[in-house]
Write a protein that holds these residues in place. Sequence first.
Motif, PDB file in Angstrom:
ATOM      1  N   ILE A  81       0.837  -1.200   0.000  1.00  0.00           N
ATOM      2  CA  ILE A  81       0.000   0.000   0.000  1.00  0.00           C
ATOM      3  C   ILE A  81       0.874   1.253   0.000  1.00  0.00           C
ATOM      4  CG2 ILE A  81      -1.666   1.349   1.349  1.00  0.00           C
ATOM      5  CD1 ILE A  81      -2.779  -1.399   2.338  1.00  0.00           C
ATOM      6  N   LEU A  82       1.912   1.251   0.846  1.00  0.00           N
ATOM      7  CA  LEU A  82       2.797   2.414   0.952  1.00  0.00           C
ATOM      8  C   LEU A  82       3.502   2.712  -0.370  1.00  0.00           C
ATOM      9  CD1 LEU A  82       4.376   1.790   4.465  1.00  0.00           C
ATOM     10  CD2 LEU A  82       2.898   3.698   3.836  1.00  0.00           C
ATOM     11  N   PHE A  83       3.997   1.670  -1.033  1.00  0.00           N
ATOM     12  CA  PHE A  83       4.702   1.870  -2.306  1.00  0.00           C
ATOM     13  C   PHE A  83       3.760   2.419  -3.377  1.00  0.00           C
ATOM     14  CE2 PHE A  83       7.812  -1.578  -0.814  1.00  0.00           C
ATOM     15  CZ  PHE A  83       8.738  -0.636  -0.397  1.00  0.00           C
TER      16      PHE A  83
ATOM     17  N   LEU B 148       4.141  10.409  -6.734  1.00  0.00           N
ATOM     18  CA  LEU B 148       5.434  10.606  -7.405  1.00  0.00           C
ATOM     19  C   LEU B 148       6.530  10.956  -6.407  1.00  0.00           C
ATOM     20  CD1 LEU B 148       4.238  12.678 -10.522  1.00  0.00           C
ATOM     21  CD2 LEU B 148       4.492  10.202 -10.329  1.00  0.00           C
ATOM     22  N   ASP B 149       6.455  10.322  -5.246  1.00  0.00           N
ATOM     23  CA  ASP B 149       7.390  10.606  -4.151  1.00  0.00           C
ATOM     24  C   ASP B 149       8.451   9.510  -4.073  1.00  0.00           C
ATOM     25  OD1 ASP B 149       8.698  11.291  -1.859  1.00  0.00           O
ATOM     26  OD2 ASP B 149       6.928  11.429  -0.589  1.00  0.00           O
ATOM     27  N   LEU B 150       9.486   9.655  -4.879  1.00  0.00           N
ATOM     28  CA  LEU B 150      10.550   8.655  -4.943  1.00  0.00           C
ATOM     29  C   LEU B 150      11.369   8.614  -3.661  1.00  0.00           C
ATOM     30  CD1 LEU B 150      12.026   6.542  -6.674  1.00  0.00           C
ATOM     31  CD2 LEU B 150      13.418   8.396  -7.613  1.00  0.00           C
ATOM     32  N   VAL B 151      11.574   9.773  -3.035  1.00  0.00           N
ATOM     33  CA  VAL B 151      12.391   9.842  -1.812  1.00  0.00           C
ATOM     34  C   VAL B 151      11.779   8.995  -0.700  1.00  0.00           C
ATOM     35  CG1 VAL B 151      13.303  11.361  -0.013  1.00  0.00           C
ATOM     36  CG2 VAL B 151      13.333  12.111  -2.403  1.00  0.00           C
ATOM     37  N   SER B 152      10.475   9.203  -0.424  1.00  0.00           N
ATOM     38  CA  SER B 152       9.800   8.404   0.610  1.00  0.00           C
ATOM     39  C   SER B 152       9.749   6.936   0.206  1.00  0.00           C
ATOM     40  CB  SER B 152       8.373   8.917   0.836  1.00  0.00           C
ATOM     41  OG  SER B 152       8.382  10.209   1.367  1.00  0.00           O
ATOM     42  N   GLY B 153       9.536   6.694  -1.088  1.00  0.00           N
ATOM     43  CA  GLY B 153       9.495   5.320  -1.586  1.00  0.00           C
ATOM     44  C   GLY B 153      10.787   4.574  -1.315  1.00  0.00           C
ATOM     45  N   LEU B 154      11.920   5.243  -1.517  1.00  0.00           N
ATOM     46  CA  LEU B 154      13.234   4.615  -1.259  1.00  0.00           C
ATOM     47  C   LEU B 154      13.435   4.357   0.230  1.00  0.00           C
ATOM     48  CD1 LEU B 154      15.436   6.639  -3.769  1.00  0.00           C
ATOM     49  CD2 LEU B 154      15.019   4.180  -3.834  1.00  0.00           C
ATOM     50  N   GLN B 155      12.939   5.275   1.060  1.00  0.00           N
ATOM     51  CA  GLN B 155      13.056   5.088   2.520  1.00  0.00           C
ATOM     52  C   GLN B 155      12.254   3.862   2.967  1.00  0.00           C
ATOM     53  OE1 GLN B 155      11.759   8.858   4.096  1.00  0.00           O
ATOM     54  NE2 GLN B 155      13.700   9.871   3.675  1.00  0.00           N
ATOM     55  N   PHE B 156      11.045   3.731   2.432  1.00  0.00           N
ATOM     56  CA  PHE B 156      10.222   2.563   2.776  1.00  0.00           C
ATOM     57  C   PHE B 156      10.834   1.274   2.212  1.00  0.00           C
ATOM     58  CE2 PHE B 156       6.570   5.732   3.025  1.00  0.00           C
ATOM     59  CZ  PHE B 156       6.513   5.684   4.412  1.00  0.00           C
ATOM     60  N   TYR B 157      11.503   1.388   1.074  1.00  0.00           N
ATOM     61  CA  TYR B 157      12.171   0.229   0.475  1.00  0.00           C
ATOM     62  C   TYR B 157      13.275  -0.289   1.398  1.00  0.00           C
ATOM     63  CZ  TYR B 157      14.618  -2.566  -3.098  1.00  0.00           C
ATOM     64  OH  TYR B 157      15.210  -3.587  -3.804  1.00  0.00           O
ATOM     65  N   CYS B 158      14.031   0.638   1.976  1.00  0.00           N
ATOM     66  CA  CYS B 158      15.092   0.256   2.930  1.00  0.00           C
ATOM     67  C   CYS B 158      14.503  -0.469   4.142  1.00  0.00           C
ATOM     68  CB  CYS B 158      15.865   1.495   3.392  1.00  0.00           C
ATOM     69  SG  CYS B 158      16.855   2.246   2.097  1.00  0.00           S
ATOM     70  N   LEU B 159      13.347   0.030   4.605  1.00  0.00           N
ATOM     71  CA  LEU B 159      12.682  -0.613   5.740  1.00  0.00           C
ATOM     72  C   LEU B 159      12.181  -2.007   5.364  1.00  0.00           C
ATOM     73  CD1 LEU B 159      10.641   2.348   7.273  1.00  0.00           C
ATOM     74  CD2 LEU B 159      12.432   1.049   8.422  1.00  0.00           C
ATOM     75  N   ALA B 160      11.639  -2.139   4.155  1.00  0.00           N
ATOM     76  CA  ALA B 160      11.158  -3.442   3.687  1.00  0.00           C
ATOM     77  C   ALA B 160      12.309  -4.446   3.615  1.00  0.00           C
ATOM     78  CB  ALA B 160      10.500  -3.297   2.315  1.00  0.00           C
ATOM     79  N   LEU B 161      13.480  -3.965   3.207  1.00  0.00           N
ATOM     80  CA  LEU B 161      14.672  -4.831   3.171  1.00  0.00           C
ATOM     81  C   LEU B 161      15.057  -5.274   4.572  1.00  0.00           C
ATOM     82  CD1 LEU B 161      16.811  -2.895   0.503  1.00  0.00           C
ATOM     83  CD2 LEU B 161      15.941  -5.229   0.265  1.00  0.00           C
ATOM     84  N   GLN B 162      14.974  -4.329   5.515  1.00  0.00           N
ATOM     85  CA  GLN B 162      15.318  -4.651   6.911  1.00  0.00           C
ATOM     86  C   GLN B 162      14.369  -5.672   7.513  1.00  0.00           C
ATOM     87  OE1 GLN B 162      15.725  -1.125   9.371  1.00  0.00           O
ATOM     88  NE2 GLN B 162      17.021  -0.104   7.846  1.00  0.00           N
TER      89      GLN B 162
END
Length: 393
Positions: free
Chosen positions: A98-100, A107-121
């Motif tokens: 949902i977040l992605f 069109l918020d790539l910055v927040s998307g990348l931050q959530f991606y890092c969390l998903a990896l963690q």
Amino acid sequence: MAVSLMQYKGIPMDAFTFINVLKGCLIVGNLNFGRQIHGLIIQSEVAFSTAVMNSLMDMYFKNGGELYALKVFDREIGRFFHKLMLTGLKPNCVTFSILFRFCGEALDLVSGLQFYCLALQFGISDEISVTTSLINMFSKCGAMRKACLVFKSASFKSIRTCNEMISGYNLNCCHTEGLILFCNLKGMGLEADECTFSSIMETCSKTENQKLGRQMHGSIVKSGFASHGYVCSSLLKCYVGFGMLDDSFEFFNGVERLDLVSWGAMIAALVRKGYSSEAIELLNRLKDAGGQPDEFIFGSIFNCCAGISAYHQTKSVHSLVVKMGYEKHVFVASALIDAYAKCGDIENARRVFDQTSRFRDVILFNTMVMAYAHHGLVGEVVETFEKMKLAVL
């Protein structure tokens, strides 16, 4: 006025008050006052009310303040995730999916990348739903290299993942890459579905590849997807786009059950290619078949009437629009104003504008300005433009 009085008397405004005031701003089209109300909301106790934030975003989006709406939207995403973390609940694949998708829409790539890092963690970035949402987000943000990296690194590739990737390629005009991926599906042990075929027909249409379009049509028929709504629409758009009118009608007439999407796609495609008489004929066929045209079909037909100055057809369809309650739709009203103006009836064009101008939509005002200009009515052009400026559009 009521808001000013409440402030003057020190009466606190609750969520219900703000929601209704924002609805008022939406109805009269007053973006500036809406922004002032936004300031009051931030200072109040309802700044964290989901209902108020939804009303605020709705007001911004529908009044042409998309940038402000996306800022509110972005802040809501961060607040939602922060609240989730404070509760001690662990976000799962649904949360990140949902977040992605939210980030993609904003069109918020910055927040998307931050959530991606969390998903990896959290170790859930390789879930199919997360992978497809990631590809969707990166594609919408124009970051196709990152989308490709996510796709290639996925341990398991489903048809959903591939469909998302092909759609991303189409969105970013990487048509060759989309076709290559489609051709590799069988080697990956995957079967194309209706979404795949719909995307590939879009690719054929955009690249004007008639030969491939015909081959895809054969594959669609063999796979049994020819009667599926979106596939059918994509095929029709493709054939009309190629100028292959006979093939379009042959396919259209051969489908047993056509949904409204297919009718709309065929009519819009005909209008776009200048086949005005055929488009009007198709509207009559839709009515004879007991179908109910929607606002998009009406808009297309009025554009068609404007193109060939079909006055009697414009009046006839206008009656149907009123009967079905679509006369207040901006898309329909602007097309109707244009049709009347180009048919020489500026009075009816003005009448339609007067009935809908209270919505203060920039499209309506621009259409009316062009209508007056078409008839050489300079004074009316200036007057309408001044009204437009006063409406702060």
